[in-house]
Design a protein around this motif. Structure first.
Motif, PDB file in Angstrom:
ATOM      1  N   GLY A 221      54.318  39.031  40.570  1.00  0.00           N
ATOM      2  CA  GLY A 221      53.834  37.749  40.989  1.00  0.00           C
ATOM      3  C   GLY A 221      52.562  37.596  41.176  1.00  0.00           C
ATOM      4  N   PRO A 222      51.934  36.331  41.664  1.00  0.00           N
ATOM      5  CA  PRO A 222      50.638  36.175  42.124  1.00  0.00           C
ATOM      6  C   PRO A 222      49.822  37.432  42.857  1.00  0.00           C
ATOM      7  N   ALA A 223      50.727  37.695  44.088  1.00  0.00           N
ATOM      8  CA  ALA A 223      50.203  38.743  44.887  1.00  0.00           C
ATOM      9  C   ALA A 223      50.012  40.122  44.325  1.00  0.00           C
ATOM     10  N   GLY A 224      51.157  40.550  43.469  1.00  0.00           N
ATOM     11  CA  GLY A 224      51.148  41.881  42.839  1.00  0.00           C
ATOM     12  C   GLY A 224      50.162  41.867  41.746  1.00  0.00           C
ATOM     13  N   LEU A 225      50.054  40.887  40.740  1.00  0.00           N
ATOM     14  CA  LEU A 225      49.033  40.845  39.736  1.00  0.00           C
ATOM     15  C   LEU A 225      47.641  40.877  40.151  1.00  0.00           C
ATOM     16  N   THR A 226      47.367  39.978  41.381  1.00  0.00           N
ATOM     17  CA  THR A 226      45.897  40.035  42.150  1.00  0.00           C
ATOM     18  C   THR A 226      45.581  41.547  42.532  1.00  0.00           C
ATOM     19  N   LEU A 227      46.450  42.195  43.348  1.00  0.00           N
ATOM     20  CA  LEU A 227      46.304  43.521  43.634  1.00  0.00           C
ATOM     21  C   LEU A 227      46.055  44.310  42.696  1.00  0.00           C
ATOM     22  N   ALA A 228      47.008  44.323  41.485  1.00  0.00           N
ATOM     23  CA  ALA A 228      46.857  45.154  40.399  1.00  0.00           C
ATOM     24  C   ALA A 228      45.382  45.207  39.721  1.00  0.00           C
ATOM     25  N   ILE A 229      44.979  44.037  39.602  1.00  0.00           N
ATOM     26  CA  ILE A 229      43.837  43.547  38.673  1.00  0.00           C
ATOM     27  C   ILE A 229      42.591  44.316  39.786  1.00  0.00           C
ATOM     28  N   ASP A 230      42.572  43.746  40.988  1.00  0.00           N
ATOM     29  CA  ASP A 230      41.694  44.359  42.014  1.00  0.00           C
ATOM     30  C   ASP A 230      41.595  45.912  42.093  1.00  0.00           C
ATOM     31  N   LEU A 231      42.806  46.539  41.838  1.00  0.00           N
ATOM     32  CA  LEU A 231      42.739  48.053  42.130  1.00  0.00           C
ATOM     33  C   LEU A 231      41.926  48.614  40.570  1.00  0.00           C
ATOM     34  N   ALA A 232      42.499  47.939  39.462  1.00  0.00           N
ATOM     35  CA  ALA A 232      42.026  48.475  38.130  1.00  0.00           C
ATOM     36  C   ALA A 232      40.643  48.229  38.175  1.00  0.00           C
ATOM     37  N   ARG A 233      40.055  46.959  38.525  1.00  0.00           N
ATOM     38  CA  ARG A 233      38.581  46.818  38.505  1.00  0.00           C
ATOM     39  C   ARG A 233      37.928  47.828  39.546  1.00  0.00           C
TER      40      ARG A 233
END
Length: 543
Positions: free
Chosen positions: A20-32
């Motif tokens: 969901g939005p929280a999980g995807l935002t976290l994953a994007i932030d970590l990857a960056r």
């Protein structure tokens, strides 16, 4: 009987459960931030439920930092669709009150931007359109994998890793993870595996939400377009524009003890509109609005974020947006530990920072919901002077309760970590509310926005990790850069024009990777001690 196959996989830096939005935002932030992560999601396809329909200004600022704000802003409602909020007896009945706001096109054109408290005002977009934007972007990032149709079965914690047992079509795998984050919603498997319970109010209001396709409804609302139209017939309802054309969501509220199983969604739609309209039901959900916060936000190497950590009545979309805030707070902390410039003890601050915010948000949202759902005089439906008088009285009440619910700058810019062990110089604060925030830098708060000469925001000038803002170029910052280099702490130094002494009232401001102020003061500070504190190593003395 065939036994399920079991296989072990390579180590994963961070496993995110839930796309969901929280999980995807976290994953994007970590990857960056250079942290490899995998997202597992039990469902093969996204739900057809629109769910949250507002992305807050703070979430839009976060998406701006992640390089997503423009794409998000252009998704959802058409750019010229007015995101107004109207209050009527029925859709075809009398108008009671309204609030007009900037459209996406107005924001993209910068209409009135000199007066905005943010470079990214809030945006009306259904989760139906937001999640695909996030997932498309996530799929472009190296080190980030998303797997759908993968169900978490069990977690086994060890001193130096977590084993996550997952199932793919009957094949069981054991993933060896440094950390696991449960972003898997209100019925979180991760939370249940940890034995963590919610506390709070189990039922504030019940709802019947009907998602429909109806060009006829679109033609009715097109006479005076609005993003949300509240109607006050037999029951309070809100009609939300999903695409501004033929997709609509009708939320109808009931007391917490009401049996909503007996409510006919067709009748509820007729009552909201004030007439029969041709439509196709795409989805129907009967649900309960709550005010609940998890007793703990983490256990060992496993963390909770988003609805897995807190659920409350979705007034203004605050649940999803708080989950996005959870994600960026936890993201920088996990990255700091992963890269070795902060100790694992830093992660203990996540719960200390985010749980008080969740509790205060829950209380404020619950209070706002009760005010909005309070009884309304049936006289608003009367013809003539009596009806006009009742509607005017009701409009006066709405003018008090509603503006901050739909422009909740306090929730976007007033939440803080002033009591965090990772900040120095924080002061006691009043409880967070929807309207309360200052456009003045304060320790623990998000750094205030201002426009620079090159049309960037001050927030755009910050580095990806820690940033030392200098408002007086005569201050020598060599001791800061030396201390950061010795400890491997990534630190950017950025000079600010001295034209905002009231907004940035110190010679130096140390800003965290999540854009919150960790400390501010003058040239006589102790950089080594301060950097130790803000990265979770030691407690600093008062500066």
């Amino acid at each position: 009987m065939k036994q399920p196959s079991i296989r072990k996989e390579d180590r994963i830096d961070v496993l995110v459960v839930g796309a969901g939005p929280a999980g995807l935002t976290l994953a994007i932030d970590l990857a960056r931030r250079g942290v490899a992560c995998r997202v597992v999601e039990a469902t093969e396809q996204r739900t057809v439920n629109p769910r949250c329909n507002t992305t807050s200004a703070r979430s839009m600022e976060i998406f701006r930092r992640l390089g997503l704000a423009g794409e998000v802003r252009r998704a959802g409602l058409p750019e010229d669709y007015p995101p107004s909020i109207q209050y009527r007896t029925t859709l075809l009945g009398e108008e009671i009150f309204r609030m007009d706001m900037l459209s996406a096109g107005d924001v993209l054109a910068g209409v009135g931007k000199e007066d905005w408290p943010t470079p990214e005002p809030q945006h009306r977009i259904s989760q139906l359109f937001l999640e695909p934007v996030l997932e498309r972007h996530a799929n472009t990032l190296p080190g980030l994998e998303i797997e759908r149709g993968v169900r978490l079965v069990e977690l086994r914690q060890h001193e130096d890793h977590v084993e996550a047992v997952v199932d793919r079509d009957g094949t069981t795998s054991v993933l060896r993870c440094a950390y696991v984050v449960g972003c898997d919603g209100a019925h979180s498997t991760v939370r249940r595996q940890l034995g963590i319970r919610y506390s709070g109010v189990d039922a504030i209001q019940k709802f019947v939400s009907t998602f429909v396709r109806s060009p006829e409804l679109g033609r009715i609302i097109a006479r005076d377009p609005a993003w949300t139209t509240w109607t006050h017939n037999r029951r309070l309802a809100s009609m939300i524009a999903i695409d501004g054309d033929e997709l609509w969501l009708n939320h109808v509220a009931f007391p917490p003890d009401h049996d909503t199983d007996q409510e006919d969604p067709e009748q509820l739609l007729r009552e909201a509109v004030g007439a029969e309209v041709q439509h196709e039901i795409l989805g129907l959900v009967r649900w309960t609005g709550r005010q609940m916060v998890a007793d703990r936000y983490h256990d060992g190497r496993v963390f909770l974020a988003g609805d897995a950590a807190h659920i409350w009545i979705p007034v203004g979309g605050f649940g999803m947006n708080a989950g996005i805030q959870d994600a960026v707070t936890l993201g920088w902390m996990l990255a700091a530990v992963h890269h070795g410039w902060a100790p694992p003890e830093l992660l203990n601050a996540y719960e200390k920072e985010r749980k008080p915010v969740g509790e205060q948000f829950a209380g404020a949202v619950g209070s706002a919901a009760r005010a909005s759902f309070a009884d309304v005089s049936p006289d608003i439906h009367l013809p003539g002077p009596d009806g006009e008088r009742a509607r005017a009285e009701f409009a006066g009440r709405l003018a008090t309760t509603e503006p901050h619910r739909y422009s909740p700058d306090g929730f976007s810019f007033g939440y803080h970590y002033a009591d965090s062990p990772l900040v120095v110089g924080g002061e006691p604060q009043a409880a967070i509310d929807m309207k309360g925030f200052q456009e003045r830098a304060q320790v623990g708060f998000r750094l205030p926005h201002a426009w620079l000469d090159d049309d960037r925001s001050v927030l755009d000038a910050l580095g990806p990790d820690f940033t030392l803002l200098r408002t007086d170029e005569g201050v020598d910052v060599g001791a800061w850069t030396d201390a950061a280099r010795e400890r491997g702490i990534p630190l950017d130094v950025v000079d600010l024009p001295a034209r905002w002494p009231d907004r940035y009232p110190a010679a130096l401001l140390l800003v965290r990777p999540d854009q919150h102020v960790a400390w501010m003061g003058e040239a006589d500070a102790s950089p080594r001690e301060l950097l130790h504190t803000v990265t979770g190593r030691t407690a600093a003395h008062e500066q």
